[in-house]
Structures are given as structure tokens and as C-alpha cells.
Design an enzyme around this catalytic site. Structure first.
Site, PDB file in Angstrom:
ATOM      1  N   GLY A  44      59.131  22.759  13.088  1.00 42.17           N
ATOM      2  CA  GLY A  44      60.303  22.187  12.444  1.00 42.17           C
ATOM      3  C   GLY A  44      61.470  22.030  13.399  1.00 42.17           C
ATOM      4  O   GLY A  44      62.011  23.027  13.880  1.00 42.17           O
ATOM      5  N   GLY A  45      61.838  20.794  13.710  1.00 40.05           N
ATOM      6  CA  GLY A  45      63.019  20.541  14.509  1.00 40.05           C
ATOM      7  C   GLY A  45      62.896  20.850  15.987  1.00 40.05           C
ATOM      8  O   GLY A  45      63.889  20.830  16.705  1.00 40.05           O
ATOM      9  N   HIS A  54      56.678  26.233   8.963  1.00 40.80           N
ATOM     10  CA  HIS A  54      57.719  25.201   9.066  1.00 40.80           C
ATOM     11  C   HIS A  54      58.998  25.838   8.532  1.00 40.80           C
ATOM     12  O   HIS A  54      59.082  26.186   7.352  1.00 40.80           O
ATOM     13  CB  HIS A  54      57.332  23.980   8.242  1.00 40.80           C
ATOM     14  CG  HIS A  54      58.257  22.819   8.420  1.00 40.80           C
ATOM     15  ND1 HIS A  54      57.831  21.513   8.355  1.00 40.80           N
ATOM     16  CD2 HIS A  54      59.594  22.749   8.653  1.00 40.80           C
ATOM     17  CE1 HIS A  54      58.854  20.705   8.547  1.00 40.80           C
ATOM     18  NE2 HIS A  54      59.936  21.433   8.720  1.00 40.80           N
ATOM     19  N   MET A  87      49.909  15.120  11.600  1.00 39.75           N
ATOM     20  CA  MET A  87      50.830  14.128  11.042  1.00 39.75           C
ATOM     21  C   MET A  87      50.026  12.971  10.471  1.00 39.75           C
ATOM     22  O   MET A  87      49.270  12.312  11.199  1.00 39.75           O
ATOM     23  CB  MET A  87      51.805  13.642  12.124  1.00 39.75           C
ATOM     24  CG  MET A  87      52.780  14.717  12.572  1.00 39.75           C
ATOM     25  SD  MET A  87      53.880  14.190  13.936  1.00 39.75           S
ATOM     26  CE  MET A  87      52.778  14.394  15.342  1.00 39.75           C
ATOM     27  N   CYS A 119      52.918  20.345   3.018  1.00 39.42           N
ATOM     28  CA  CYS A 119      53.254  18.947   2.803  1.00 39.42           C
ATOM     29  C   CYS A 119      53.912  18.750   1.436  1.00 39.42           C
ATOM     30  O   CYS A 119      53.369  19.179   0.419  1.00 39.42           O
ATOM     31  CB  CYS A 119      52.005  18.082   2.906  1.00 39.42           C
ATOM     32  SG  CYS A 119      52.342  16.321   2.714  1.00 39.42           S
ATOM     33  N   GLN A 178      42.654  20.144   9.827  1.00 42.69           N
ATOM     34  CA  GLN A 178      43.512  20.573   8.728  1.00 42.69           C
ATOM     35  C   GLN A 178      42.967  20.048   7.409  1.00 42.69           C
ATOM     36  O   GLN A 178      42.712  18.854   7.257  1.00 42.69           O
ATOM     37  CB  GLN A 178      44.956  20.113   8.887  1.00 42.69           C
ATOM     38  CG  GLN A 178      45.843  20.755   7.808  1.00 42.69           C
ATOM     39  CD  GLN A 178      47.281  20.295   7.816  1.00 42.69           C
ATOM     40  OE1 GLN A 178      47.556  19.139   7.547  1.00 42.69           O
ATOM     41  NE2 GLN A 178      48.206  21.216   8.095  1.00 42.69           N
TER      42      GLN A 178
END
Length: 339
Positions: A219-220, A178, A25, A107, A77
């Protein structure tokens, strides 16, 4: 100065670490954040913020790549779309001893699109395959890919299996998906994390279609219980993002049970474990807020959490702020718990 591995990592070790990982992130998962997260889980795989290949080639390498040996297992990354540049970045990074190198194909930010990397590369699977082949040729650790299920008007049912087929043929053995589309026009990066619907079923179907490819879902996901559910359904890993940052205690303390490891320090022990690291940072002319900004959510949901956050937020950026401020913030938690 580089910081090499304290233990020799193997493909098997990294593969096991993928059972739970903390997402890369931007502006959040720097080395201080990762060290903090490591005090809560000895097993989860941690990721750097995305670093562009060109930044590594031309930029301050130590500042971009240094980390504490205590962070292992840890993955680097990379962002980029030029195979030769990505290969050079991997070659430069090798002495740092990361456990995995990951290519960002997810991204959706305008800045990333303008450089022709990130989610826009979902439209160019052959180029991504060339990139990972070049990276693998220079890597001595696994090279993985983090992608979306598609972008814009693409049909994920068609696009994602084709993309994964390209990755497998290029030599990739693990992909993190994702489970949302990315909309490259009309949605902000924040909206791209929330607006497009999640399609976990598609990710599960991809595991059945590619049984020899390790697949993690992202994701989520907001809890360990969700992560356990995906593992039970046959996926190889779950990656948690914002929840691991904003409420790290509930996500990471006790997470090592996913590996049969009972390690589960309480939040106060985590703070104590951070003290020597913070003291070293301050002795090297670092600022307290550079570390404590990542610790604000440690007591989320507990009495005194607001006082903890307020004390650190208001005081940690002040000149001379030190460990005594952390003591005052802990006093807020302890007083609230005793009330």
C-alpha cells in the site's frame, strides 16, 4: 500444457523472495507482464492476477494456470470463500508448480463482494481460517494471505490482531497486509487504493505482537528506498503494486541488491532479453500488444520515454506488428538521448 519448476523451491526460498514482491493486479500481472518483470529482477516474488477457485474448477485450466518456468519464484493468488472449492482449486493447480498459493482477503470490488470473497472476508476471520486450513491440506507449498487492516467501521486496532491470530492458528506463516482499510460501500476499487489513510505503524506493531509470523506490507510503496526502510524496521517484506507496473525500471532494476545480488540490467538489455519471448509469442499467433502493453513504462523519466510509449501504443495492436516496431520505439529513445 503445464509448466513445472525449473528448480525445486523451498519454504526458505519463498520466504526470502518476499523481501520484495510485485502485487497481484487484475488485468495487469498476467504471464507476459511477469516474464517482463523477471528480466529486471531474478529475486522478487511475482504474483498472478487473482483467479477464482470456481474458475479453476470449471474453466480453461491451461489458459488460467500456464506460465513460463522463467517466472519463478511465482505465486498463484486465489479468490473464494468456500473451503472445499479452494481446496479443490489448490489440488488442481499443484501440477503447475507454483511456489506459493495466496488467498485474497483484500480486494474491495463489487464483483468480488458479490461472491463473498476479497476484503469482505475481513468480517469473517473464522471462515478465512477454515479456508486456509482446507488449502493447506492440499498444498505442497506455503499458503499465504493478503488482507486489509479492516473494512468499513471496523476498528483495525482490534480487528487486525484478531484476524492474524486466526491465521496463525490455522497454520499460516506469512501474511501480506495492505495498510489501508477497505470501504465496501461508497468507494470504488481505485478510491480504495488511495483514499483511506495508510497506517504503517499498525503493521509494524503487528510484527512485534506476532514475532513468529512473517509479515509483508503493501500500500502506497513507490520506491526501493521505501521497501528497504520497511525491511530495516523489522518487517519481512514489502509488496509494490502500481509503481512496479508504471515505472518498472526504477523499482525492479537493481532491486536484487536487497538480496546482496548485483544483477541490474539496463533498460536496453531488458528489451533485448524480451525479443526471443516476443518472437515465440508472435510465432504462436499471439499479438504484439499483448506483451508490449506491459512494457510502456520501461523508460519512464528518461529522454524519449514519450516516443517509446507512443510508438508502441499506436502500432502494437495493428495486424502484423512485430519486432521491427520495437526497434522503431527504441530509435525514439536513442534519438532523444543523443539530442
Amino acid at each position: 500444457m503445464t509448466e513445472n519448476k525449473s528448480l525445486v523451491s523451498t519454504d526458505s526460498l519463498v520466504s526470502q523472495a518476499h523481501r520484495l514482491s510485485v502485487a497481484p493486479m487484475m488485468d495487469w500481472t498476467d504471464r507476459h507482464c511477469r516474464y517482463f518483470h523477471r528480466q529486471m529482477s531474478r529475486r522478487a516474488l511475482l504474483y498472478t492476477e487473482m483467479v477464482t477457485a470456481l474458475a479453476i474448477i470449471h474453466g480453461p485450466k491451461s489458459r488460467l494456470l500456464d506460465y513460463s518456468a522463467a517466472e519463478h519464484p511465482v505465486a498463484l493468488q486465489l479468490g473464494g470463500s468456500v473451503p472445499a472449492e479452494l481446496a479443490q482449486a489448490v489440488r488442481i493447480a499443484r501440477p503447475w508448480g507454483y511456489d506459493e498459493i495466496n488467498l485474497n482477503v483484500g480486494c474491495p470490488s463489487d464483483r468480488v463482494q458479490s461472491g463473498c470473497f476479497g476484503a469482505v472476508l475481513m468480517e469473517r476471520p473464522a471462515l478465512v481460517a477454515d479456508c486456509v486450513r482446507a488449502m493447506i491440506s492440499e498444498a505442497d507449498v506455503p499458503v499465504t494471505v493478503k488482507c486489509r487492516i479492516g473494512v468499513d467501521d471496523q476498528d483495525p486496532e482490534t480487528v487486525l490482531p484478531d484476524f492474524l491470530d486466526h491465521m496463525v492458528k490455522a497454520g499460516v506463516r506469512h501474511v501480506i497486509i495492505h495498510a489501508r482499510k477497505a470501504w465496501l460501500q461508497g468507494l470504488s476499487p481505485k478510491e480504495n487504493r488511495e483514499v483511506p489513510p495508510l497506517d504503517y505503524d499498525l503493521v509494524l506493531r503487528m510484527k512485534k505482537a506476532f514475532p513468529d509470523l512473517a509479515i509483508s506490507v503493501n500500500g502506497g510503496i513507490t520506491s526501493l528506498a521505501q521497501a528497504e526502510g520497511f525491511l530495516a524496521a523489522g518487517l519481512d517484506g514489502a509488496m509494490i503494486g502500481r509503481a512496479a507496473y508504471h515505472d518498472p525500471g526504477s523499482v525492479l532494476i537493481g532491486a536484487d541488491r536487497l538480496w546482496g545480488d548485483p544483477f541490474a540490467p539496463d533498460a536496453f538489455a531488458v528489451v533485448d532479453a524480451m525479443r526471443p519471448y516476443i518472437a515465440d509469442h508472435l510465432a504462436g499467433a499471439g499479438r504484439l500488444h499483448q506483451i508490449t502493453r506491459h512494457m510502456l513504462g520501461l523508460f519512464t523519466g528518461r529522454p524519449g520515454a514519450r516516443g517509446w510509449r507512443r510508438t508502441l501504443s499506436e502500432g502494437a495492436s495493428r495486424t502484423g506488428a512485430g519486432l521491427d516496431l520495437i526497434d522503431r520505439a527504441l530509435d525514439e529513445v536513442q534519438a532523444a538521448a543523443a539530442a
